[in-house]
Design an enzyme around this catalytic site. Structure first.
Site, mmCIF file in Angstrom:
data_model
loop_
_atom_site.group_PDB
_atom_site.id
_atom_site.type_symbol
_atom_site.label_atom_id
_atom_site.label_comp_id
_atom_site.label_asym_id
_atom_site.label_seq_id
_atom_site.Cartn_x
_atom_site.Cartn_y
_atom_site.Cartn_z
ATOM 1 C CG PHE A 132 -1.898 1.167 1.135
ATOM 2 C CD1 PHE A 132 -2.866 1.220 0.142
ATOM 3 C CD2 PHE A 132 -1.790 2.234 2.010
ATOM 4 C CE1 PHE A 132 -3.704 2.332 0.021
ATOM 5 C CE2 PHE A 132 -2.627 3.338 1.891
ATOM 6 C CZ PHE A 132 -3.578 3.381 0.907
ATOM 7 N NE ARG A 389 -4.546 4.692 -5.246
ATOM 8 C CZ ARG A 389 -4.099 5.171 -4.088
ATOM 9 N NH1 ARG A 389 -4.607 4.762 -2.952
ATOM 10 N NH2 ARG A 389 -3.135 6.057 -4.055
ATOM 11 C CG PHE A 455 -0.589 9.519 -5.054
ATOM 12 C CD1 PHE A 455 0.560 8.843 -4.640
ATOM 13 C CD2 PHE A 455 -1.671 9.569 -4.197
ATOM 14 C CE1 PHE A 455 0.615 8.235 -3.388
ATOM 15 C CE2 PHE A 455 -1.633 8.955 -2.948
ATOM 16 C CZ PHE A 455 -0.474 8.295 -2.543
HETATM 17 N N1 F0G Z 1 -3.565 0.388 4.950
HETATM 18 C C1 F0G Z 1 -4.504 0.301 3.997
HETATM 19 C C2 F0G Z 1 -4.810 -1.028 3.388
HETATM 20 C C3 F0G Z 1 -5.199 1.443 3.596
HETATM 21 O O1 F0G Z 1 -6.125 1.339 2.646
HETATM 22 C C4 F0G Z 1 -4.887 2.685 4.191
HETATM 23 C C5 F0G Z 1 -5.544 3.909 3.764
HETATM 24 C C6 F0G Z 1 -3.895 2.728 5.178
HETATM 25 C C7 F0G Z 1 -3.263 1.555 5.543
HETATM 26 C C8 F0G Z 1 -3.524 3.997 5.858
HETATM 27 O O2 F0G Z 1 -4.530 4.390 6.721
HETATM 28 O O3 F0G Z 1 -5.394 6.562 5.785
HETATM 29 O O4 F0G Z 1 -5.795 5.920 8.168
HETATM 30 O O5 F0G Z 1 -3.547 6.563 7.407
HETATM 31 N N2 F0G Z 1 -6.191 4.022 2.708
HETATM 32 C C9 F0G Z 1 -6.893 5.231 2.264
HETATM 33 C C10 F0G Z 1 -7.463 5.017 0.895
HETATM 34 C C11 F0G Z 1 -6.050 6.454 2.313
HETATM 35 O O6 F0G Z 1 -8.060 5.973 0.384
HETATM 36 O O7 F0G Z 1 -7.365 3.942 0.333
HETATM 37 P P1 F0G Z 1 -4.835 5.942 7.036
#
Ligand code: F0G
Length: 482
Positions: A132, A389, A455
């Protein structure tokens, strides 16, 4: 969602909740949308909410909250240290995961920062199903690398594999055999694998992966941010889970891993972050970083109100009727688009509906960012904000070469309990129109390119006047409609 058979043969997801608070939205005319996307440097992160109709950027921190969550927020304990709100959260996480220790943080990436600083050193390689963005940034900043061990089918955009997030066990065994054990601080599994389209792992795969790691004394970490969708898919797609409750599946998952962290912006329907830990030794290794970077051990940067909302939100996550809403709406949107031949990621996953930009815009070169161009075009077509993405979300190598993303997707997130069926159908309509007119869409090029996490704040421009042409076609087709 209710298992309802309709007399008229309709095949639609039916919500088991009603809306009791609303927020007004703006649908700007396309001429204003053209100005707005230019002002935003063709980066949907830089659009302002007043210019957005359907905000499908993310499911993070924007899920619909329940009456019970809102009520819980009114009775909270704002003590700096020893807050009863934290105790309630701690007890709920213990109840669901069976973990004895909890460290709070302000959001998911803050948990990743603490994990990375505690365990990653120069030269380390962290195996995982898929990276990620923020996870990888924390690891590489400390001189580590990521090894992606996803099964090959995971990046096939059209598939009927129900668990595309699974780790390939042969790849894992080979990785362990070929890597100095001193340089594998832990293995990370990401539930509901975000960047390949919110695709789940099976309970069986999680078990097998953790079993191999136990044999080799490798610590295992679960990123449970998207676990709620993954739990629903385990329950509905995996034979061994059919007769288990969501609570039982959650416990089985949690029993496998040494450490479980999550963004409560997703898991818990509120805003915050948690690291749940089985072993005191691991807790002690991370503990001092919480007061240093986040806040005292009993709030970690979260507001006490949010902690109360997370506690209730986690409880609601154990209700299949609640957690089915996201996946079923996403499945509905995916199937409606497929009926109209729009290329989407299949099977539908959690988090959102994902358009396959390489197939949608095959005439755009990867270095002109098909998914970024599609994000700008979908905004123009309907005031709908998605998130690129693909290659734009990658980071350049140290020598400046640009890695081309395995998959080039436009994610249209469906925050849970937020959008209505008619809004989803509107999105399907405008995306279908865009698909019919896809030849008008051109590429993007950088105007300002930041060195890291480009991004989020980078600015781009169209490579030709394709956006003006698209606006003119919209006017010709829709006359004076918004
Ligand atoms: N891990 C995953 C799988 C996530 O999707 C995200 C965040 C994070 C960690 C980080 O968490 O935003 O609370 O700091 N995903 C958001 C998204 C930003 O839009 O997919 P966070």
């Amino acid at each position: 969602m209710a298992n309802i058979k309709f007399f008229t043969g309709m095949d639609i997801p039916l919500e088991l909740h009603k809306v009791r608070m609303v927020q007004k939205l703006n649908l700007q005319p396309i001429e204003r949308r053209l100005e707005a996307i230019s002002e935003a440097g063709n980066n949907t992160f830089l659009l302002k909410n007043k210019d957005i109709f359907l905000d499908m950027l993310t499911d993070s921190g924007v899920n619909g909250m329940s009456d019970r969550q809102t009520a819980a927020m009114l009775i909270c304990d704002d003590s700096y240290a020893g807050s009863a709100s934290f105790e309630r959260l701690e007890a709920k996480v213990h109840e669901l995961f069976g973990t004895d220790y909890l460290l709070p943080a302000h959001q998911g990436r803050a948990c990743e920062n603490i994990l990375a600083i505690s365990f990653v050193k120069e030269g380390d390689i962290i195996p995982m199903n898929f990276h990620f963005t923020t996870t990888k940034a924390h690891i590489t900043r400390l001189g580590g690398r990521v090894a992606e061990l996803l099964s090959d089918e995971g990046i096939q955009t059209s598939s009927d594999n129900p668990f595309k997030g699974n780790i390939d066990l042969d790849k894992l065994r080979r990785f362990i055999a070929d890597t100095d054990p001193q340089h594998i601080p832990f293995l990370r599994v990401e539930a509901g694998t975000n960047l390949i389209g919110g695709q789940p792992l099976s309970l069986e795969n999680m078990h097998d992966v953790c079993e191999i790691c136990r044999e080799h004394h490798i610590m295992t970490v679960l990123d449970a941010s998207l676990l709620q969708d993954n739990l629903y898919f385990m329950k509905t797609r995996e034979e061994q889970c059919k007769n288990l409750t969501i609570r039982e599946i959650t416990k089985r998952v949690a029993d496998e891993f040494d450490i479980i962290y999550f963004s409560a912006r997703k898991f818990g329907f509120a805003r915050g972050g948690c690291i749940a830990i089985h072993d005191k030794k691991h807790y002690d290794q991370m503990r001092e970083l919480v007061p240093m970077y986040e806040g005292f051990l009993t709030y970690g940067g979260m507001s006490v109100r949010e902690m109360e909302a997370i506690t209730v939100g986690l409880d609601e996550t154990m209700d299949e009727d609640v957690i089915s809403q996201g996946p079923l709406f996403i499945d509905f949107m995916t199937k409606e688009l497929l009926k109209r031949h729009v290329p989407v990621v299949t099977p539908s996953g959690g988090l959102g509906c994902h358009l396959n930009a390489r197939e949608f815009l095959p005439h755009i070169d990867d270095h002109e960012y098909p998914a970024g161009a599609l994000a700008a075009a979908v905004y123009l077509a309907g005031g709908i904000r998605g998130m690129e993405r693909g290659t734009l979300s990658e980071q350049r190598e140290a020598d400046g070469t640009e890695p081309i993303a395995d998959v080039e997707l436009l994610r249209l997130a469906l925050p849970r309990r937020v959008f209505t069926m008619s809004q989803v159908l509107y999105a399907v309509d405008r995306i279908t129109w865009l698909y019919e007119n896809r030849n008008l869409v051109g590429g993007l090029r950088w105007v300002e390119e930041p060195g890291s996490l480009r991004f989020f704040f980078g600015r781009l421009e169209p490579t030709s006047n394709w956006q003006e042409k698209l606006v003119a076609k919209f006017r010709a087709d829709f006359k004076d409609s918004l």
